[in-house]
Design a protein around this motif. Structure first.
Motif, PDB file in Angstrom:
ATOM      1  N   MET A 168       0.817  -1.223   0.000  1.00  0.00           N
ATOM      2  CA  MET A 168       0.000   0.000   0.000  1.00  0.00           C
ATOM      3  C   MET A 168       0.848   1.269   0.000  1.00  0.00           C
ATOM      4  O   MET A 168       0.504   2.266  -0.626  1.00  0.00           O
ATOM      5  CB  MET A 168      -0.913  -0.001   1.236  1.00  0.00           C
ATOM      6  N   ARG A 169       1.926   1.271   0.754  1.00  0.00           N
ATOM      7  CA  ARG A 169       2.813   2.450   0.862  1.00  0.00           C
ATOM      8  C   ARG A 169       2.014   3.708   1.224  1.00  0.00           C
ATOM      9  O   ARG A 169       2.082   4.753   0.558  1.00  0.00           O
ATOM     10  CB  ARG A 169       3.601   2.631  -0.434  1.00  0.00           C
ATOM     11  N   ALA A 170       1.242   3.565   2.293  1.00  0.00           N
ATOM     12  CA  ALA A 170       0.354   4.655   2.707  1.00  0.00           C
ATOM     13  C   ALA A 170       1.120   5.904   3.128  1.00  0.00           C
ATOM     14  O   ALA A 170       0.642   7.027   2.923  1.00  0.00           O
ATOM     15  CB  ALA A 170      -0.548   4.181   3.853  1.00  0.00           C
ATOM     16  N   ASP A 171       2.297   5.733   3.722  1.00  0.00           N
ATOM     17  CA  ASP A 171       3.057   6.908   4.171  1.00  0.00           C
ATOM     18  C   ASP A 171       3.410   7.809   2.995  1.00  0.00           C
ATOM     19  O   ASP A 171       3.307   9.047   3.089  1.00  0.00           O
ATOM     20  CB  ASP A 171       4.335   6.475   4.903  1.00  0.00           C
ATOM     21  N   HIS A 172       3.815   7.204   1.879  1.00  0.00           N
ATOM     22  CA  HIS A 172       4.129   8.010   0.697  1.00  0.00           C
ATOM     23  C   HIS A 172       2.875   8.704   0.192  1.00  0.00           C
ATOM     24  O   HIS A 172       2.906   9.865  -0.230  1.00  0.00           O
ATOM     25  CB  HIS A 172       4.726   7.139  -0.400  1.00  0.00           C
ATOM     26  N   ALA A 173       1.736   8.005   0.234  1.00  0.00           N
ATOM     27  CA  ALA A 173       0.487   8.606  -0.237  1.00  0.00           C
ATOM     28  C   ALA A 173       0.104   9.805   0.626  1.00  0.00           C
ATOM     29  O   ALA A 173      -0.368  10.829   0.114  1.00  0.00           O
ATOM     30  CB  ALA A 173      -0.627   7.567  -0.225  1.00  0.00           C
ATOM     31  N   ARG A 174       0.291   9.701   1.929  1.00  0.00           N
ATOM     32  CA  ARG A 174      -0.028  10.840   2.817  1.00  0.00           C
ATOM     33  C   ARG A 174       0.859  12.036   2.492  1.00  0.00           C
ATOM     34  O   ARG A 174       0.401  13.181   2.498  1.00  0.00           O
ATOM     35  CB  ARG A 174       0.134  10.421   4.274  1.00  0.00           C
ATOM     36  N   GLU A 175       2.126  11.762   2.214  1.00  0.00           N
ATOM     37  CA  GLU A 175       3.024  12.862   1.830  1.00  0.00           C
ATOM     38  C   GLU A 175       2.565  13.498   0.526  1.00  0.00           C
ATOM     39  O   GLU A 175       2.600  14.727   0.380  1.00  0.00           O
ATOM     40  CB  GLU A 175       4.456  12.334   1.688  1.00  0.00           C
ATOM     41  N   TYR A 176       2.127  12.661  -0.406  1.00  0.00           N
ATOM     42  CA  TYR A 176       1.660  13.182  -1.692  1.00  0.00           C
ATOM     43  C   TYR A 176       0.423  14.061  -1.497  1.00  0.00           C
ATOM     44  O   TYR A 176       0.311  15.136  -2.109  1.00  0.00           O
ATOM     45  CB  TYR A 176       1.360  12.016  -2.631  1.00  0.00           C
ATOM     46  N   LEU A 177      -0.503  13.626  -0.653  1.00  0.00           N
ATOM     47  CA  LEU A 177      -1.717  14.409  -0.401  1.00  0.00           C
ATOM     48  C   LEU A 177      -1.385  15.765   0.216  1.00  0.00           C
ATOM     49  O   LEU A 177      -2.106  16.754  -0.004  1.00  0.00           O
ATOM     50  CB  LEU A 177      -2.676  13.656   0.522  1.00  0.00           C
ATOM     51  N   SER A 208       1.214  17.556  -0.475  1.00  0.00           N
ATOM     52  CA  SER A 208       1.986  18.373  -1.398  1.00  0.00           C
ATOM     53  C   SER A 208       1.064  19.155  -2.325  1.00  0.00           C
ATOM     54  O   SER A 208      -0.130  18.884  -2.427  1.00  0.00           O
ATOM     55  CB  SER A 208       2.911  17.475  -2.240  1.00  0.00           C
ATOM     56  N   ASP A 209       1.632  20.129  -3.027  1.00  0.00           N
ATOM     57  CA  ASP A 209       0.845  20.907  -3.989  1.00  0.00           C
ATOM     58  C   ASP A 209       0.317  20.010  -5.107  1.00  0.00           C
ATOM     59  O   ASP A 209      -0.821  20.185  -5.562  1.00  0.00           O
ATOM     60  CB  ASP A 209       1.708  22.030  -4.580  1.00  0.00           C
ATOM     61  N   ARG A 210       1.139  19.055  -5.567  1.00  0.00           N
ATOM     62  CA  ARG A 210       0.712  18.171  -6.646  1.00  0.00           C
ATOM     63  C   ARG A 210      -0.469  17.297  -6.243  1.00  0.00           C
ATOM     64  O   ARG A 210      -1.257  16.868  -7.079  1.00  0.00           O
ATOM     65  CB  ARG A 210       1.866  17.265  -7.101  1.00  0.00           C
ATOM     66  N   GLY A 211      -0.594  17.019  -4.964  1.00  0.00           N
ATOM     67  CA  GLY A 211      -1.646  16.136  -4.486  1.00  0.00           C
ATOM     68  C   GLY A 211      -2.901  16.841  -4.034  1.00  0.00           C
ATOM     69  O   GLY A 211      -3.768  16.216  -3.399  1.00  0.00           O
ATOM     70  N   ALA A 212      -3.059  18.121  -4.370  1.00  0.00           N
ATOM     71  CA  ALA A 212      -4.201  18.888  -3.868  1.00  0.00           C
ATOM     72  C   ALA A 212      -5.532  18.299  -4.336  1.00  0.00           C
ATOM     73  O   ALA A 212      -6.492  18.220  -3.554  1.00  0.00           O
ATOM     74  CB  ALA A 212      -4.077  20.345  -4.308  1.00  0.00           C
ATOM     75  N   ASN A 213      -5.619  17.888  -5.594  1.00  0.00           N
ATOM     76  CA  ASN A 213      -6.882  17.317  -6.093  1.00  0.00           C
ATOM     77  C   ASN A 213      -7.209  16.003  -5.408  1.00  0.00           C
ATOM     78  O   ASN A 213      -8.373  15.718  -5.091  1.00  0.00           O
ATOM     79  CB  ASN A 213      -6.806  17.120  -7.602  1.00  0.00           C
ATOM     80  N   VAL A 214      -6.183  15.185  -5.176  1.00  0.00           N
ATOM     81  CA  VAL A 214      -6.401  13.923  -4.475  1.00  0.00           C
ATOM     82  C   VAL A 214      -6.848  14.191  -3.048  1.00  0.00           C
ATOM     83  O   VAL A 214      -7.752  13.514  -2.523  1.00  0.00           O
ATOM     84  CB  VAL A 214      -5.118  13.070  -4.502  1.00  0.00           C
ATOM     85  N   ALA A 215      -6.242  15.183  -2.414  1.00  0.00           N
ATOM     86  CA  ALA A 215      -6.628  15.532  -1.047  1.00  0.00           C
ATOM     87  C   ALA A 215      -8.085  15.985  -0.986  1.00  0.00           C
ATOM     88  O   ALA A 215      -8.802  15.688  -0.020  1.00  0.00           O
ATOM     89  CB  ALA A 215      -5.703  16.626  -0.506  1.00  0.00           C
ATOM     90  N   ARG A 216      -8.554  16.685  -2.023  1.00  0.00           N
ATOM     91  CA  ARG A 216      -9.961  17.114  -2.039  1.00  0.00           C
ATOM     92  C   ARG A 216     -10.901  15.906  -2.141  1.00  0.00           C
ATOM     93  O   ARG A 216     -11.939  15.860  -1.474  1.00  0.00           O
ATOM     94  CB  ARG A 216     -10.197  18.076  -3.206  1.00  0.00           C
ATOM     95  N   VAL A 217     -10.533  14.937  -2.968  1.00  0.00           N
ATOM     96  CA  VAL A 217     -11.370  13.733  -3.081  1.00  0.00           C
ATOM     97  C   VAL A 217     -11.363  12.978  -1.755  1.00  0.00           C
ATOM     98  O   VAL A 217     -12.408  12.503  -1.284  1.00  0.00           O
ATOM     99  CB  VAL A 217     -10.875  12.842  -4.233  1.00  0.00           C
ATOM    100  N   TYR A 218     -10.204  12.865  -1.134  1.00  0.00           N
ATOM    101  CA  TYR A 218     -10.106  12.176   0.154  1.00  0.00           C
ATOM    102  C   TYR A 218     -10.982  12.873   1.200  1.00  0.00           C
ATOM    103  O   TYR A 218     -11.695  12.207   1.967  1.00  0.00           O
ATOM    104  CB  TYR A 218      -8.650  12.150   0.609  1.00  0.00           C
TER     105      TYR A 218
END
Length: 433
Positions: A101-110, A112-122
Motif C-alpha cells: 500500500m505504501r500509505a506513508d508516501h500517499a499521505r506525503e503526496y496528499l 503536497s501541492d501536486r496532491g491537492a486534487n487527491v486531497a480534495r477527493v479524500y
C-alpha cells in the motif's frame, strides 16, 4: 522431499479445501475456508454467477451466498484488496499487505501541492462516504486511459491502492469507497506491520501452504509477491509519464524463497515429471485419498496461473491466451481461458469450468445461467482423455443438479457441443426439476 504426480495432486487438492462436504454449509464453514485458501478472486464476469461466490460452493456445496457478503461488508472479517488479483482476503492479512500500500508516501503526496486534487477527493470521502465514483462532486469525464475511468474514479483507485480508503460495500458490482478506518477493523489497522521483506516471506509461505505443492511461480504468484505491482514506483499512475516509466527494482522473490528454505520455513521438493523445482510447507502431509466433486471456476485458486506468465494475462496478448501451466503440470489438462478469444476460434467455450472428481480433472463444461428462463445451460461438455464417460456423466449430473438448486434455477439444459454432451443430455430429467 520426493512426490509422485498422484501425491502432488492429492496434496494440492486437499490443501485447497476440497474433500467431504458438510451436511449443511454455514457462514462458519465459509470463514474457515477463507482462512485456508486466503483469497477469493473478484471479477466482473457474471455469465453464471460472480466469480468470488463459486469457490465456496465448489468446496462446501450449497451454502448461503449472502454469507460471503456478510463476512466482507457487515462483519468486516474479509476485505477487498490486491492479492492474486482483486480479491476478498481475511482481514488478518492487512498488516502483511501494508508494504504494498505504501500509505506513508500517499499521505506525503496528499500534503503536497501536486496532491491537492487527491486531497480534495479524500476529504469528500471523509465527509460523505461511503460513496461510488459517480457520486463524487466532480467525477470527471471518462477517457481512454485507466479503463475509461474519469479522474474521480482514478483518484479513488489510487487512494484504495494506497490503503487510505477501502471498499465498504458494493451496489450491484459498483464499488463504494470509504475511509479505511471506517472499514478495516481497528485491531487489524493497529497490528504492527512486519518489515517489507518479512511480510513478503510470510505471504509466500501462505501461498505455499494453500498450494500444497508448487513451483516458484506458483507459490509467489498465489498472492503476487514481488510481481509488477510490488515493484511500481510510489505515487499515482498519472505521475508516471509513459515516455519515462522509470526503472523498477529487481524482483526479490527468488532470494526470499531461498532464504525461506534456509530458515526451514519452506521445504524443497521434487515432483515426478516436473522440470522445475517445487516447494512445500514444512507441515504438509499427503492424504491417502481425496473425495472431491466440484465444478471449478476459471477464477478459482486451484487453477490460478503463476503471476507474470502469459496465461496470467489470459487473452490480453494479440496471440490469444496461453495454456495455464499449473493445471497442465498437476492434472495433465491443457486449459486456456477463452473468454477473450473470438467466438469462431474458441475450442471449448466462453467460460469453461473444469470438473474435479477425486484428485483428477475429468471433464470441462462451458456454463451460463439463463436467468430469464431460469435455466442452467451447459453450452458444451467435453470428457478428458482416458476417463470413463458413464462414471463422469453420473457425477457431473449430480453436481449440476446441486448447482442449479443453489442458483435458484428450475432446470438444466445441455446443448449439443462436445463429446460428453449427448450422454449428459440423456441423463437429465425429462421433467422440470
Amino acid at each position: 522431499m520426493e512426490l509422485s504426480l498422484g501425491e502432488a495432486r492429492r496434496l494440492a487438492v486437499s490443501a485447497q479445501g476440497f474433500g467431504r462436504r458438510p451436511a449443511r454449509a454455514t457462514s462458519g464453514d465459509v470463514r474457515k475456508l477463507a482462512s485456508r485458501v486466503h483469497a477469493f478472486q473478484i471479477d466482473s464476469v457474471n455469465v453464471l454467477v460472480r466469480a468470488h461466490y463459486v469457490p465456496a460452493f465448489a468446496r462446501l456445496g450449497p451454502y448461503p451466498m449472502g454469507a460471503l457478503d456478510a463476512l466482507a461488508y457487515r462483519r468486516r472479517e474479509l476485505f477487498e484488496y490486491w492479492g492474486h488479483a482483486a480479491c476478498l482476503l481475511p482481514v488478518s492479512l492487512h498488516p502483511l499487505l501494508r508494504y504494498r500500500m505504501r500509505a506513508d508516501h500517499a499521505r506525503e503526496y496528499l500534503a503536497s501541492d501536486r496532491g491537492a486534487n487527491v486531497a480534495r477527493v479524500y476529504a469528500e470521502v471523509a465527509e460523505r462516504g461511503p460513496l461510488a465514483a459517480a457520486e463524487l462532486a466532480d467525477p470527471g469525464r471518462r477517457s481512454g486511459r485507466w479503463w475509461g475511468w474519469g479522474a474521480g474514479k482514478a483518484t479513488l483507485e489510487y487512494l484504495y491502492d494506497s490503503g487510505l480508503v477501502a471498499i465498504a460495500g458494493r451496489r450491484g458490482f459498483e464499488r463504494l469507497y470509504d475511509l479505511a478506518e471506517r472499514v478495516i477493523p481497528r485491531a487489524a489497522l493497529e497490528a504492527p506491520a512486519p518489515p517489507p521483506e518479512e511480510a513478503m516471506k510470510r505471504l509466500i509461505g501462505l501461498g505455499a501452504q494453500a498450494s500444497g505443492v508448487g513451483t516458484f511461480g506458483d507459490i509467489t504468484g498465489y498472492l503476487n509477491v514481488g510481481d509488477w505491482r510490488d515493484r511500481l514506483p510510489p505515487g499515482p499512475q498519472w505521475e508516471r509519464p509513459a515516455s519515462r516509466p522509470g526503472r523498477r527494482p529487481a524482483p526479490a522473490g527468488r532470494r526470499l524463497v531461498s532464504e525461506l528454505v534456509e530458515e526451514g520455513r519452506l521445504q524443497a521438493a521434487r515432483v515426478e515429471g516436473w522440470s522445475e523445482p517445487a516447494y512445500v510447507h514444512p507441515g504438509a502431509r499427503v492424504p491417502r485419498s481425496v473425495h472431491a466433486r466440484a465444478l471449478v471456476s476459471p477464477f478459482d485458486s486451484l487453477v490460478w496461473a503463476a503471476a507474470g506468465s502469459p496465461a496470467a494475462r489470459d487473452g490480453n496478448a494479440g496471440g490469444g491466451p496461453a495454456p495455464r501451466g499449473r493445471i497442465a503440470r498437476l492434472f495433465g489438462m491443457r486449459y486456456t481461458f477463452e473468454m477473450y478469444v473470438p467466438a469462431a476460434r474458441r475450442v471449448y467455450g466462453y467460460c469453461v469450468y473444469p470438473f474435479l472428481l477425486g484428485d483428477t480433472l475429468v471433464a470441462r463444461c462451458d456454463l451460463r445461467a439463463d436467468r430469464r428462463r431460469r435455466v442452467l445451460v451447459v453450452e458444451s461438455a467435453f470428457l478428458e482423455p482416458g476417463q470413463d464417460a458413464r462414471l463422469v456423466t453420473g457425477e457431473l449430473t449430480e453436481e449440476l443438479r446441486e448447482m442449479r438448486a443453489w442458483l435458484e434455477l428450475d432446470r438444466v439444459e445441455v446443448a449439443g457441443r462436445g463429446d460428453l454432451a449427448g450422454e449428459l443430455s440423456r441423463a437429465q430429467p425429462s421433467t422440470p426439476q
